[in-house]
Design an enzyme around this catalytic site. Sequence first.
Site, PDB file in Angstrom:
ATOM      1  CD  GLU A   1      -1.225  33.530 -15.670  1.00 38.43           C
ATOM      2  OE1 GLU A   1      -1.573  34.612 -16.179  1.00 38.43           O
ATOM      3  OE2 GLU A   1      -1.271  33.413 -14.403  1.00 38.43           O
TER       4      GLU A   1
ATOM      5  CG  HIS B   1      -1.517  33.731 -10.026  1.00 37.88           C
ATOM      6  ND1 HIS B   1      -0.179  34.398 -10.026  1.00 37.88           N
ATOM      7  CD2 HIS B   1      -1.949  34.654 -11.118  1.00 37.88           C
ATOM      8  CE1 HIS B   1       0.276  35.121 -10.998  1.00 37.88           C
ATOM      9  NE2 HIS B   1      -0.625  35.164 -11.673  1.00 37.88           N
TER      10      HIS B   1
HETATM   11  P1  PGA Z   1       0.628  39.741 -16.820  1.00 38.22           P
HETATM   12  O1  PGA Z   1       0.319  38.594 -15.593  1.00 38.22           O
HETATM   13  O2  PGA Z   1      -0.494  39.692 -17.998  1.00 38.22           O
HETATM   14  O3  PGA Z   1       0.954  41.165 -16.163  1.00 38.22           O
HETATM   15  O4  PGA Z   1       1.902  39.224 -17.368  1.00 38.22           O
HETATM   16  C1  PGA Z   1      -0.664  37.667 -15.970  1.00 38.22           C
HETATM   17  C2  PGA Z   1      -1.201  36.932 -14.621  1.00 38.22           C
HETATM   18  O5  PGA Z   1      -0.104  36.962 -13.643  1.00 38.22           O
HETATM   19  O6  PGA Z   1      -1.901  36.525 -14.526  1.00 38.22           O
END
Ligand code: PGA
Length: 231
Positions: free
Chosen positions: A157, A85
């Site tokens: 992401e 992540h």
């Molecule tokens: P968020 O986070 O939905 O708060 O943008 C997503 C993540 O970090 O997995």
Amino acid sequence: MIIALNNKSNLTKNEFIKYLEDLNNIETKHKIVLCPSSINIPLFNIDNVLLGAQNVSNNLAGAHTGEINSKQLKSYNVKYCLVGHSERREEQNITSEDTNKKINLLLDDNIIPILCVGETKEQRIHKNYKAVIKEEILTALKDLTEEEIKKLIIAYEPIYSIGTGVLPKNSEIQEVLNIIKKILPDNKILYGGSVDDDNVDTLKEIEDIDGFLLGGLSLKVENLKRLLEKI
Ligand code: PGA
């Protein structure tokens, strides 16, 4: 679809117990994977949701203070684990080589890795985001067998989108999904970054999305229910 919930470093013991009661009321055809803060894992006691973790040690059991290894996760029935992540890449200096080690250990214990990849705003502006994402994936997959690779889930992401309310255009997301699909044609791909029960109307139009990774929204069960009804 797969909906992965990343609680991040949130929810005290009592808050988590209440949260589980709320989640337990959810009825959906979608697969929900809850990744609680590690200390809450032993409290997990519901069966409409699968259990995930947010991190795993790069090492097996031993002298690694503060780490939780894959065999320990397995012993608590953890079935999925986030790997790489961006918050861990940034705050804990996790490298793509580390993600490769973690993925190997998880697969040895039959835990499905959810590999998170994504570019910063700067990398997008300087147009090297494609190379960044390829490197994050290819290094993470190093020396894995084809069979092992098929088990992975990828979460795209964009870092500038996490927790900011800023969403890329659908065409920008699809472009990155195409890059991922070229390397991993058979793997499930999630999108994460500021997904909520309003913007999901737009995001769900993206053809190659197999689900979402939710941070902030994971903590708002009523909004989560609304999102699940819409997809
Ligand atoms: P968020 O986070 O939905 O708060 O943008 C997503 C993540 O970090 O997995």
